[in-house]
Design a protein around this motif. Structure first.
Motif, short mmCIF file in Angstrom:
data_model
loop_
_atom_site.label_atom_id
_atom_site.label_comp_id
_atom_site.label_asym_id
_atom_site.label_seq_id
_atom_site.Cartn_x
_atom_site.Cartn_y
_atom_site.Cartn_z
N ALA A 1 1.27 -5.14 -6.60
CA ALA A 1 1.72 -3.77 -6.84
C ALA A 1 1.03 -2.75 -5.95
N TRP A 2 -0.11 -3.12 -5.33
CA TRP A 2 -0.91 -2.09 -4.68
C TRP A 2 -0.20 -1.42 -3.51
N ARG A 3 0.57 -2.15 -2.75
CA ARG A 3 1.25 -1.52 -1.61
C ARG A 3 2.19 -0.43 -2.09
N GLY A 4 2.92 -0.69 -3.17
CA GLY A 4 3.78 0.35 -3.73
C GLY A 4 2.98 1.51 -4.29
N ILE A 5 1.82 1.21 -4.86
CA ILE A 5 0.98 2.27 -5.40
C ILE A 5 0.49 3.20 -4.29
N GLU A 6 0.09 2.61 -3.17
CA GLU A 6 -0.32 3.46 -2.04
C GLU A 6 0.82 4.35 -1.56
#
Length: 421
Positions: free
Chosen positions: A269-274
């Motif tokens: 999920a982190w790429r979308g969070i960034e």
């Protein structure tokens, strides 16, 4: 260390004339397909850009070798002119002011108009890389244009005005917005507008404010909402893909794949969070600016607008989490196993803390609200007082206007006089 857009290249002030001579000789040997070993530098890659038969740019990346070789890899990026001569980077001095600078600034109140550095090599290469929707810019990395101005508007518009020669047309076009690592190919930025030499600054400014700036705002909005909508959908998909095995917290399967652990889902999920951190606040601010009083009174859109603060709070927390993680990892030094373990642990904690806030943002009304205001982006913002009056008029509650007083009751007609006999 890999050579990519995030690589830090050695500043040219650390190099000597002998180094640049070696660069030229190595490049010439590569061009002639002959070996060249008498150097303390290794050529890693070269890049040549042509439009048809017209040369545009050449650059190469070198790494110290031989006697200069070290355990820590260092890279140097060097630009060359069409004849293979190296173009050393110059110290960045303030660009010299040009007559057009003050003329345009006078006609564009609220805008910043600044001359651009145009030294051959890095300056002109970066100027080319900043263009958005220009196709092939009409200058190369060795030919200094007559004028180059950076125009920044009050709504974040970023334009570039370039005149290749004194008699050439003045081209004004879009620049890639700040914070965009890439752009969506389906979004079409405004094409550059050409003004013949001698066009008055007032005419140029009028075209910018009436056409170029609104079209730029619309293109950036479509880019940002595209990024954010995709990121939110990805997070939603990850929530549906999370189906834990009741007998083991380490086994799950879902529609978009399976994960070894909760940590693996959070990492995914982190790429979308960034993306949400970088673009979400711009979208929420755009919604706030474009929303009208009538939207707040609307029974469908109004509740979503009142819930928007939940998304804004989630985005704020995500930004704070990233800042805290960056500060924590910056304090971890060294490349030993314990330092690597601490970095990995900090990243897992970051992902775990961010996941809950990302889900809050994904459950919010951001995509629907963004779609609702999209047709208004690039249009003049109506006066707030006029919005209020228009909304109250439509709801029959215009301030200062009371309903017409009811007509006084008509007294009953007197009974007919009946003569006595």
């Amino acid at each position: 260390m890999s050579y990519n857009d995030n690589t830090s290249y050695l500043d040219h002030s650390h190099l000597t004339p002998a180094d640049f001579t070696a660069f030229e000789q190595i490049l010439a040997a590569r061009r002639d397909s002959r070996p060249y070993l008498d150097s303390d530098w290794d050529l890693i890659l070269t890049s040549h850009s042509h439009t048809g038969r017209t040369w545009e740019s050449t650059h190469a990346i070198f790494r110290p070798g031989g006697a200069f070789g070290t355990a820590d890899e260092v890279y140097v990026r060097v630009y060359f002119d069409e004849n293979g001569r190296a173009l050393p980077d110059r110290p960045r001095h303030p660009a010299s002011a040009q007559p057009l600078t003050s003329d345009l600034a006078e006609q564009l109140p609220g805008w910043s108009v600044q001359p651009c550095p145009v030294s051959p090599g890095r300056d002109l290469a970066e100027l080319r890389h900043q263009t958005w929707g220009w196709g092939t810019p009409p200058w190369n990395i060795a030919s200094v244009p007559h004028a180059a101005l950076a125009l920044t508007g009050p709504q974040g518009e970023k334009l570039l005005a370039v005149q290749v020669s004194e008699d050439a047309p003045l081209l004004v076009g879009a620049v890639i917005p700040d914070g965009f690592a890439y752009t969506i190919g389906a979004v079409r930025p405004p094409a550059p507008v050409a003004f013949t030499a001698g066009t008055t600054p007032a005419t140029v400014a009028s075209e910018i404010t009436k056409n170029l700036a609104p079209r730029y705002q619309q293109a950036v909005w479509h880019e940002r909402t595209g990024f954010v909508t995709y990121a939110l959908a990805n997070i939603q998909d990850l929530t549906t893909a999370w189906i834990p095995d009741p007998d083991s917290p380490w086994s799950y399967h879902g529609e978009i794949g399976s994960f070894e652990s909760e940590a693996a889902r959070n990492r995914a999920a982190w790429r979308g969070i960034e993306t949400l951190i970088n673009h979400g606040p711009h979208v929420t601010a755009g919604i706030r600016a474009a929303a009208t009083i009538e939207d707040h009174l609307d029974p469908v859109i109004g509740p979503d607008l009142r819930r928007l603060y939940v998304t804004e709070d989630a985005l704020t927390r995500l930004h704070e989490i990233r800042d805290g993680w960056q500060a924590a990892t910056a304090s971890i030094v060294g490349t030993h196993p314990e330092a690597d373990r601490l970095r990995h642990r900090a990243k897992d904690l970051r992902n775990q803390e961010a996941w809950a806030h990302a889900v809050r943002a994904a459950d919010g009304p951001l995509p629907a609200l963004a779609a609702h205001v999209t047709p208004r982006i690039g249009s003049p913002v109506p006066d707030r007082e006029q919005q209020v009056k228009a909304a109250l008029t439509r709801t029959g509650r215009l301030q200062g206007q009371s309903a017409p007083a009811p007509a006084p009751p008509v007294p009953p007609a007197p009974a007919a006089h009946r003569p006595t006999r």
